[in-house]
Write a protein that holds these residues in place. Structure first.
Motif, PDB file in Angstrom:
ATOM      1  N   GLU A  82       0.818  -1.205   0.000  1.00  0.00           N
ATOM      2  CA  GLU A  82       0.000   0.000   0.000  1.00  0.00           C
ATOM      3  C   GLU A  82       0.857   1.263   0.000  1.00  0.00           C
ATOM      4  OE1 GLU A  82      -3.460   1.001   0.008  1.00  0.00           O
ATOM      5  OE2 GLU A  82      -3.311  -0.904  -1.091  1.00  0.00           O
ATOM      6  N   ARG A 134       0.996   4.196  -2.744  1.00  0.00           N
ATOM      7  CA  ARG A 134       0.519   5.534  -2.399  1.00  0.00           C
ATOM      8  C   ARG A 134       1.640   6.576  -2.382  1.00  0.00           C
ATOM      9  NH1 ARG A 134      -3.884   4.856   2.510  1.00  0.00           N
ATOM     10  NH2 ARG A 134      -4.867   2.911   1.805  1.00  0.00           N
ATOM     11  N   LYS A 194       3.267  11.996   5.007  1.00  0.00           N
ATOM     12  CA  LYS A 194       3.059  13.206   4.218  1.00  0.00           C
ATOM     13  C   LYS A 194       3.303  14.453   5.070  1.00  0.00           C
ATOM     14  CE  LYS A 194      -0.042  11.572   0.579  1.00  0.00           C
ATOM     15  NZ  LYS A 194      -1.407  11.636   0.000  1.00  0.00           N
ATOM     16  N   GLU A 254      -7.220  -2.028   9.907  1.00  0.00           N
ATOM     17  CA  GLU A 254      -7.742  -1.539   8.631  1.00  0.00           C
ATOM     18  C   GLU A 254      -7.327  -0.100   8.365  1.00  0.00           C
ATOM     19  OE1 GLU A 254      -9.196  -3.363   6.324  1.00  0.00           O
ATOM     20  OE2 GLU A 254      -8.895  -5.085   7.648  1.00  0.00           O
ATOM     21  N   GLU A 255      -7.200   0.682   9.408  1.00  0.00           N
ATOM     22  CA  GLU A 255      -6.835   2.102   9.257  1.00  0.00           C
ATOM     23  C   GLU A 255      -5.336   2.314   9.091  1.00  0.00           C
ATOM     24  OE1 GLU A 255     -10.258   4.091  12.182  1.00  0.00           O
ATOM     25  OE2 GLU A 255      -8.299   3.499  12.973  1.00  0.00           O
ATOM     26  N   GLU A 305       0.382   6.712   5.897  1.00  0.00           N
ATOM     27  CA  GLU A 305       0.458   7.642   4.775  1.00  0.00           C
ATOM     28  C   GLU A 305       0.293   9.084   5.254  1.00  0.00           C
ATOM     29  OE1 GLU A 305      -1.836   8.658   0.539  1.00  0.00           O
ATOM     30  OE2 GLU A 305      -2.818   7.421   2.065  1.00  0.00           O
ATOM     31  N   ARG A 306      -0.662   9.312   6.111  1.00  0.00           N
ATOM     32  CA  ARG A 306      -0.929  10.664   6.605  1.00  0.00           C
ATOM     33  C   ARG A 306       0.267  11.229   7.371  1.00  0.00           C
ATOM     34  NH1 ARG A 306      -5.369   9.375   8.817  1.00  0.00           N
ATOM     35  NH2 ARG A 306      -4.792   9.213  11.018  1.00  0.00           N
ATOM     36  N   VAL A 351      -4.516   2.791  16.350  1.00  0.00           N
ATOM     37  CA  VAL A 351      -5.149   2.650  15.047  1.00  0.00           C
ATOM     38  C   VAL A 351      -5.604   1.212  14.867  1.00  0.00           C
ATOM     39  CG1 VAL A 351      -3.810   4.498  14.001  1.00  0.00           C
ATOM     40  CG2 VAL A 351      -2.966   2.159  13.859  1.00  0.00           C
ATOM     41  N   PRO A 378      -2.785   1.645   6.904  1.00  0.00           N
ATOM     42  CA  PRO A 378      -2.178   2.307   5.739  1.00  0.00           C
ATOM     43  C   PRO A 378      -2.540   3.791   5.655  1.00  0.00           C
ATOM     44  CG  PRO A 378      -3.099   0.184   5.110  1.00  0.00           C
ATOM     45  CD  PRO A 378      -3.572   0.459   6.507  1.00  0.00           C
ATOM     46  N   ASP A 379      -3.785   4.132   5.969  1.00  0.00           N
ATOM     47  CA  ASP A 379      -4.200   5.537   5.935  1.00  0.00           C
ATOM     48  C   ASP A 379      -3.413   6.347   6.958  1.00  0.00           C
ATOM     49  OD1 ASP A 379      -6.088   4.931   4.025  1.00  0.00           O
ATOM     50  OD2 ASP A 379      -7.750   4.794   5.447  1.00  0.00           O
ATOM     51  N   TYR A 380      -3.244   5.781   8.145  1.00  0.00           N
ATOM     52  CA  TYR A 380      -2.537   6.508   9.198  1.00  0.00           C
ATOM     53  C   TYR A 380      -1.071   6.741   8.817  1.00  0.00           C
ATOM     54  CZ  TYR A 380       0.064   7.594  13.336  1.00  0.00           C
ATOM     55  OH  TYR A 380       0.932   8.204  14.199  1.00  0.00           O
TER      56      TYR A 380
END
Length: 565
Positions: A454, A458, A540, A529-530, A536-537, A526, A532-534
């Motif tokens: 992921e 991303r 960034k 499931e969350e 990545e955030r 986290v 990869p989003d965490y």
């Protein structure tokens, strides 16, 4: 240590005199076992269980194994029962050991210094395919770890391993575990000193030696003469770190008392310089202090780090010199800080002799027996007879001629073994997790592999060094406290209020450049499931806020809680 009365003494300010149990330190005269583990070891040395495995258990099967052997002494030969399938993480701390036990074993192959021949690796791969359903993970202690092992097959596995110079002796248990060594010992161009002779001598003199087979708990060793500080010396019970003494030349700086788990501590320098030939004697002195003075009353205080924390470096050195070595050690310098973030030796590098070594990255240490056999064949076909495992779940092929490098790299890449990996493939490490481990709460290996995919999708341009360490429970086998992003497995609540697998987040830990434990932001957890989003955030935000040349760990230490959430 303050005395504790055996029973209340009425109406007197004086303590009752006499022996007390204290912390169970043998050197203080306290030899009576104070818990079940100590009683089991006193009843019979763990090394003796091999005879029962070979003559009784392998013939009569799993149900014939004595409970004290099954959950205690068999660890002295690298054997743990694995987790019974289908038991979720919420039951890990609730069920009794016999309810968690499967009738199959994890078996750990001891690889001191991470040193393997192609013949040895081929045998490891063949055993995996024949007896372990193809499993053969690379660990962060330079070992190979099998699963699905039947007790009936253990004697034959031992026979095959020992025929090529390998063993499982004291790969687990309250013993001197596998000795970590620089994966490029004896070949790196920048090496200060080759610690391999010391590893060999320690193994010859002390591994399988009953003088040191009943320790308060496990004892971890690291020896490296690399300026990259490539064996995580800061978190070992004893470590010898290569330094160049201004008067005496190359040798080792002596560290003691490191360790992680639920009460992490970084090792401390004793300020002593040890020449190569004296490393085994110094090692014997340190482990003898642990055996004799180590705390045996409570298992959660039975590591050397607690004794070192109570004594301090000065007293520890004095006891080592006065009671065990019978001489003074030479004062010496601290190691210099490494100039590189990565310490895993991944990539193509020139050796001292003009040939090359090639380091590559599997996915979170997850390989299989067929792949290991192919690696052995590939290395041999390109002129190499030697390989090394690393403390970062990586592997290295040594002694490759320059005109063979490109072909070898292509062969490894065809096996999905990356010689030029992304920062995410290179820096993500995971423990065994709930798939096999009885202590785990969440899944790790599959989650780590999916996270790599992921993040590569991303953030394809991300090029900063980064470590992401994923652990299935609080015990820190994957070193979560010293990762840029450390993920400690636990059950958490999702947005709907359901209990699901997730992680407590540690941020900004590090070894080497500026060793420190990661920062825990209050309430920062986290779900799986969350995840990869965490990540990545946060990455960034790091890229947006970092100063020129700033590492993730440095940024995480100064970033706001909002930026880390």
């Amino acid at each position: 240590m303050a005395a504790t009365p055996e029973k209340p003494v009425p109406a007197t300010p004086r303590r009752k005199t006499g022996r007390h149990r204290g912390e169970g330190q043998w050197a203080m005269g306290h030899h009576t076992p104070l818990n079940g583990n100590e009683q089991t070891k006193k009843d019979d040395d763990g090394l003796n269980v091999r005879t029962r495995i070979e003559t009784i258990y392998a013939h009569r099967g799993f149900d014939s194994i004595d409970g004290a052997d099954l959950r205690g002494r068999m660890r002295w030969w690298g054997l743990y029962t694995q987790r019974k399938p289908g038991i979720d993480g919420g039951k890990t701390a609730i069920l009794e050991p016999e309810e968690l036990d499967d009738e199959f074993f994890m078996l750990r192959v001891r690889i001191d210094g991470g040193r393997l021949t192609t013949e040895q690796l081929r045998v490891i791969g063949e055993i995996s395919q024949e007896f372990a359903r193809g499993t053969a993970d690379l660990t962060d202690r330079q070992n190979v770890q099998y699963h699905w092992i039947r007790i009936e097959d253990v004697p034959e596995i031992w026979r095959r391993l020992e025929a090529v110079g390998l063993s499982t002796t004291e790969a687990c248990g309250d013993t001197p575990r596998t000795i970590l060594g620089s994966p490029v010992a004896g070949i790196a161009e920048d090496e200060i000193v080759d610690g391999s002779p010391a590893i060999d001598e320690i193994h010859r003199r002390f591994i399988g030696n009953k003088d040191f087979s009943n320790l308060p708990r496990k004892f971890k060793t690291a020896i490296s003469g690399s300026p990259l500080l490539d064996v995580a010396h800061e978190i070992n019970d004893v470590a010898f770190v290569g330094v160049d003494h201004p008067e005496h030349g190359p040798g080792f700086d002596l560290w003691v008392g490191g360790g992680l788990s639920t009460n992490p501590k970084l090792g401390v320098r004793l300020g002593a310089w040890v020449p190569l030939e004296e490393v085994p004697d110094a090692w014997e002195g340190v482990i003898s202090i642990f055996r004799d003075y180590g705390y045996r009353r409570l298992r959660n205080r039975a590591r050397l780090k607690f004794l070192v924390a109570d004594w301090g470096a000065e007293k520890f050195r004095q006891v080592l010199e006065d009671e065990y070595l019978k001489r003074k050690l030479v004062d010496g310098p601290a190691p210099e800080q490494p100039v590189e973030h990565w310490r895993d030796h991944v990539g193509v590098h020139r050796q001292q002799d003009g040939r090359f070594y090639v380091g590559f990255a599997p996915r979170v240490g997850r390989v299989d027996g067929a792949t290991l056999t192919k690696i052995a064949d590939l290395a041999a076909a390109h002129g190499s007879g030697r390989l090394r495992t690393t403390v970062e779940q990586k592997m290295i092929v040594l002694d490759v001629a320059e005109d063979q490098v490109d072909s070898l790299v292509a062969g490894l890449e065809a096996l999905d073994l990356k010689v030029k990996p992304s920062p995410f493939r290179r820096g993500t490490m995971a423990c065994t997790g709930i798939e096999f481990c009885k202590l785990a709460i969440v899944e790790t290996k599959g989650r780590g592999s999916a996270l790599i995919d992921e993040l590569e999708r991303r953030l394809p341009e991300f090029d900063q060094p980064l470590t992401i360490n994923i652990n299935g429970c609080p015990n820190a086998c994957a070193r979560i406290q010293v990762a840029d992003i450390g993920l400690k497995g636990q059950l958490v609540l999702d947005d709907a209020g359901n209990q699901v697998e997730g992680y407590q987040v540690h941020l900004g830990g590090a070894l080497g450049l500026e060793p420190a434990f990661g920062r825990k932001v209050r309430g920062l957890k986290v779900t799986s499931e969350e995840l990869p989003d965490y990540v990545e955030r946060v990455l960034k935000r790091f890229e947006a806020e970092r100063e020129e040349g700033e590492r993730f760990a440095t940024w995480a230490a100064r970033a706001s809680e909002e930026a880390l959430s």
